[in-house]
Design a protein around this motif. Structure first.
Motif, short mmCIF file in Angstrom:
data_model
loop_
_atom_site.label_atom_id
_atom_site.label_comp_id
_atom_site.label_asym_id
_atom_site.label_seq_id
_atom_site.Cartn_x
_atom_site.Cartn_y
_atom_site.Cartn_z
N TRP A 198 -9.96 0.06 -1.90
CA TRP A 198 -10.61 -1.25 -1.91
C TRP A 198 -9.60 -2.35 -1.58
O TRP A 198 -9.89 -3.24 -0.78
CB TRP A 198 -11.24 -1.54 -3.26
CG TRP A 198 -12.32 -0.60 -3.67
CD1 TRP A 198 -12.93 0.34 -2.89
CD2 TRP A 198 -12.91 -0.51 -4.95
NE1 TRP A 198 -13.87 1.02 -3.61
CE2 TRP A 198 -13.88 0.52 -4.88
CE3 TRP A 198 -12.72 -1.17 -6.14
CZ2 TRP A 198 -14.65 0.87 -5.98
CZ3 TRP A 198 -13.49 -0.81 -7.23
CH2 TRP A 198 -14.45 0.20 -7.15
N ALA A 199 -8.45 -2.29 -2.23
CA ALA A 199 -7.43 -3.33 -2.02
C ALA A 199 -6.94 -3.34 -0.58
O ALA A 199 -6.81 -4.41 0.03
CB ALA A 199 -6.26 -3.13 -2.98
N VAL A 200 -6.70 -2.18 -0.02
CA VAL A 200 -6.22 -2.12 1.37
C VAL A 200 -7.30 -2.59 2.32
O VAL A 200 -7.03 -3.34 3.26
CB VAL A 200 -5.73 -0.68 1.72
CG1 VAL A 200 -5.47 -0.56 3.21
CG2 VAL A 200 -4.48 -0.34 0.93
N ALA A 201 -8.55 -2.20 2.08
CA ALA A 201 -9.64 -2.63 2.97
C ALA A 201 -9.82 -4.14 2.95
O ALA A 201 -9.93 -4.79 3.99
CB ALA A 201 -10.94 -1.93 2.58
N VAL A 202 -9.82 -4.72 1.76
CA VAL A 202 -9.98 -6.18 1.65
C VAL A 202 -8.77 -6.90 2.24
O VAL A 202 -8.91 -7.86 3.00
CB VAL A 202 -10.22 -6.59 0.18
CG1 VAL A 202 -10.13 -8.10 0.01
CG2 VAL A 202 -11.56 -6.07 -0.30
N ALA A 216 0.83 -1.20 0.00
CA ALA A 216 0.00 0.00 0.00
C ALA A 216 0.87 1.25 0.00
O ALA A 216 0.57 2.22 -0.72
CB ALA A 216 -0.93 -0.01 1.22
N LEU A 217 1.94 1.24 0.78
CA LEU A 217 2.84 2.39 0.80
C LEU A 217 3.57 2.57 -0.52
O LEU A 217 3.78 3.70 -0.97
CB LEU A 217 3.83 2.27 1.96
CG LEU A 217 3.22 2.41 3.36
CD1 LEU A 217 4.26 2.10 4.42
CD2 LEU A 217 2.62 3.79 3.55
N VAL A 218 3.93 1.47 -1.15
CA VAL A 218 4.59 1.55 -2.46
C VAL A 218 3.63 2.13 -3.50
O VAL A 218 3.99 3.01 -4.28
CB VAL A 218 5.12 0.16 -2.89
CG1 VAL A 218 5.55 0.17 -4.35
CG2 VAL A 218 6.26 -0.28 -1.99
#
Length: 183
Positions: free
Chosen positions: A152-156, A66-68
């Motif tokens: 969405w990706a971070v939440a999932v 996520a940071l990248v």
């Protein structure tokens, strides 16, 4: 960071703390019922530490990509604000649930045995059963308020990361009941 400075820092910090505390309790839950000794303080501390370690590793698996992705964004501030907004929505679901648990735990630890068993029966047990639903609801609520794929990706990924700690710890260390004197 264009959003409120305190909120922009506090939201990820609170989410990380919730994740790690939940991971410690997941390790504890993974080990319960697997050891017949009377004094299990060390056993439970080791189990909580294992849950914390697995949770921290899962947090890294979610946070680093996520940071990248955030660092490579054209407008880092807007994207970060989107993630913070999703974090706020996630906390709207998680904090009331965590507050209920935080209120029940002292009653469990401080009350006499029968009353603490009642607290488990009416509070902590059902809370454990609905925990996956609450986590998925928090992730869904966080993702629903955004059109950004990163949110969405971070939440999932966060929901999956939180929910896999207990099964991983259980399968890795507590699949077989403790025999003998090992912790």
């Amino acid at each position: 960071m264009t959003g409120g400075g305190v909120v922009a820092v506090a939201v990820p910090v609170v989410l990380v703390l919730l994740w790690l505390v939940d991971a410690g309790f997941a390790g504890f839950r993974a080990a319960t019922g697997r050891n017949a000794r009377i004094d299990k303080r060390v056993y439970h501390l080791v189990a909580a530490g294992r849950g914390l370690a697995v949770g921290a590793a899962g947090l890294g698996v979610v946070a680093v990509p996520a940071l990248v992705a955030l660092a490579g964004a054209a407008d880092v501030g807007a994207r970060y604000d989107g993630l913070v907004g999703a974090g706020v929505r996630m906390l709207q679901v998680l904090l009331p649930f965590a507050g209920l648990l935080a209120a029940a735990l002292p009653a469990y630890w401080l009350l006499p045995m029968r009353e603490s068993a009642f607290v488990v029966l009416v509070g902590l047990g059902p809370f454990t059963l609905v925990r996956p639903v609450v986590v998925v609801a928090a992730a869904g609520w966080a993702a629903a308020g955004s059109g950004d794929w990163l949110v969405w990706a971070v939440a999932v990924a966060a929901a999956v990361g939180v929910l896999v700690v207990e099964p991983v710890v259980h399968r890795r260390w507590y699949r077989v009941p403790v025999r003998g004197l090992r912790a």
